[in-house]
Design a protein around this motif. Structure first.
Motif, PDB file in Angstrom:
ATOM      1  N   ARG A 297     -22.510 -66.437  29.570  1.00 17.84           N
ATOM      2  CA  ARG A 297     -21.854 -66.240  28.064  1.00 17.84           C
ATOM      3  C   ARG A 297     -21.991 -64.645  27.698  1.00 17.84           C
ATOM      4  O   ARG A 297     -20.757 -64.329  27.147  1.00 17.84           O
ATOM      5  N   LYS A 298     -22.550 -64.014  28.152  1.00 14.24           N
ATOM      6  CA  LYS A 298     -22.913 -62.474  27.848  1.00 14.24           C
ATOM      7  C   LYS A 298     -21.864 -61.799  28.509  1.00 14.24           C
ATOM      8  O   LYS A 298     -21.229 -60.730  28.318  1.00 14.24           O
ATOM      9  N   ALA A 299     -21.429 -62.430  29.714  1.00  9.11           N
ATOM     10  CA  ALA A 299     -20.658 -61.805  30.539  1.00  9.11           C
ATOM     11  C   ALA A 299     -19.020 -61.969  30.373  1.00  9.11           C
ATOM     12  O   ALA A 299     -18.026 -61.863  30.938  1.00  9.11           O
ATOM     13  N   LYS A 300     -19.063 -62.915  29.287  1.00  6.51           N
ATOM     14  CA  LYS A 300     -17.776 -63.814  28.918  1.00  6.51           C
ATOM     15  C   LYS A 300     -16.851 -64.691  29.689  1.00  6.51           C
ATOM     16  O   LYS A 300     -15.825 -64.805  29.730  1.00  6.51           O
ATOM     17  N   GLN A 301     -17.850 -65.100  30.623  1.00  4.53           N
ATOM     18  CA  GLN A 301     -17.100 -65.989  31.642  1.00  4.53           C
ATOM     19  C   GLN A 301     -17.021 -67.434  30.957  1.00  4.53           C
ATOM     20  O   GLN A 301     -15.659 -67.969  31.134  1.00  4.53           O
TER      21      GLN A 301
END
Length: 327
Positions: free
Chosen positions: A273-277
């Motif tokens: 989520r934090k990696a925008k994946q």
């Protein structure tokens, strides 16, 4: 180079400067690289290795090796050497899981890769330390007080040349020659398996990495993984040639369609989520891409495909490429 994403903690760690080494350094039997021809390795003989920091005298057959990055760890394991100490990557737990468990069992964890624990390293009485200037150049003076320190200039893209430096430092030139020959034969086998040189060349591939704390990376031509794609003879999507310094072309989720091509290998560093994946792969823009619609997006392990950087990792990646691309 395989760059690690920045973080406030890492910046603070790097800014902290050199650690104060007192009793722990005194424990190191090796001393600096300007010691006499006698050393603590079994043979008592030394030879000179050309490094990014100049000529360094190391034991001919070092018995206690410390490695400070994943590339050096992969090299040591590939060459049949079990280090006494190694660092870990911040986002992972322990050492890379693709390495054989029996080969990493018993290795002492000497801290996070960009902030190794100098006292822990010294306490291991290493004969030689392997790392790179880009990772630990600022710590070279500290490291060479503990043991002869062999640094390559960079990591990632020049991994094959670096491997030869590692082999020289470890006295494993014969093992290195075999590892290279086996890899070259393996790459040719994969080319045949995916349909031959012409079909491989016509298949354009992108490697996309979702990175916590950074933009999405479309990997360029001057990266470790790009050398493997080239060795198999696979084509590259035009966007890869636009990568900054040949490393990566960075995009936001709103521009992910720039990564579209025949085949995409995707990896994630950190929390998805934090990696925008999560948001990217759930978007309409992603779902409408050619590679997605044709079922040619393959999720791969970041610590293998991006962090591994060595012949042991490379052979496992080749196996995965063959499985994903084979007719």
């Amino acid at each position: 180079m395989t760059a690690m994403p920045s973080s406030p903690n890492r910046r603070r760690a790097l800014a902290a400067g050199a650690l104060v080494l007192s009793g722990a350094l005194a424990l190191s039997a090796c001393g600096s690289s300007d010691s006499s021809d006698k050393d603590s390795a079994g043979s008592g003989k030394t030879h000179v290795v050309k490094t990014a920091m100049g000529d360094v005298k190391v034991p001919v057959a070092p018995e206690r090796v410390v490695v400070l990055d994943t590339a050096e760890l992969d090299s040591a394991i590939t060459l049949g050497v079990q280090p006494v100490g190694a660092t870990h990557v911040e986002a992972s737990k322990g050492f890379p899981s693709y390495l054989p468990k029996d080969k990493v069992s018993g290795i002492k964890d000497v801290g996070e890769m960009l902030n190794p624990n100098m006292e822990a390293i010294a306490a291991l009485h290493p004969d030689v330390i392997l790392t790179s200037k880009i990772r630990h150049g600022a710590k070279y003076d500290q490291l060479k007080q503990i043991a002869p320190t062999v640094m390559t200039e960079n990591t990632g893209y020049p991994w094959k040349e670096n491997f030869q430096v590692h082999a020289d430092a470890l006295g494993k030139q014969a093992e290195a020659k075999k590892a290279v020959a086996d890899y070259d034969a393996h790459a040719k086998k994969v080319t045949t398996a995916v349909g031959g040189p012409e079909k491989a060349r016509a298949t354009e591939v992108n490697v996309v990495r979702f990175v916590e704390g950074a933009d999405i990376r479309i990997y360029g031509e001057r990266t470790y993984i790009a050398t493997l794609l080239k060795d198999v003879g696979l084509g590259r999507a035009p966007i890869s040639a636009k990568a900054k310094d040949g490393f990566s072309y960075d995009v936001s989720p709103e521009k992910i369609d720039l990564a579209d091509t025949d085949v995409i290998f995707q990896a994630t560093y950190g929390d998805p989520r934090k990696a925008k994946q999560t948001q990217t792969t759930g978007s309409g823009l992603w779902k409408n891409m050619k590679a997605v619609k044709s079922g040619n997006v393959h999720t791969v392990e970041d610590e293998l495909w991006i962090q591994g950087i060595g012949y042991t990792a490379a052979n496992k990646i080749l196996d995965e490429m063959q499985a994903d691309l084979k007719n």
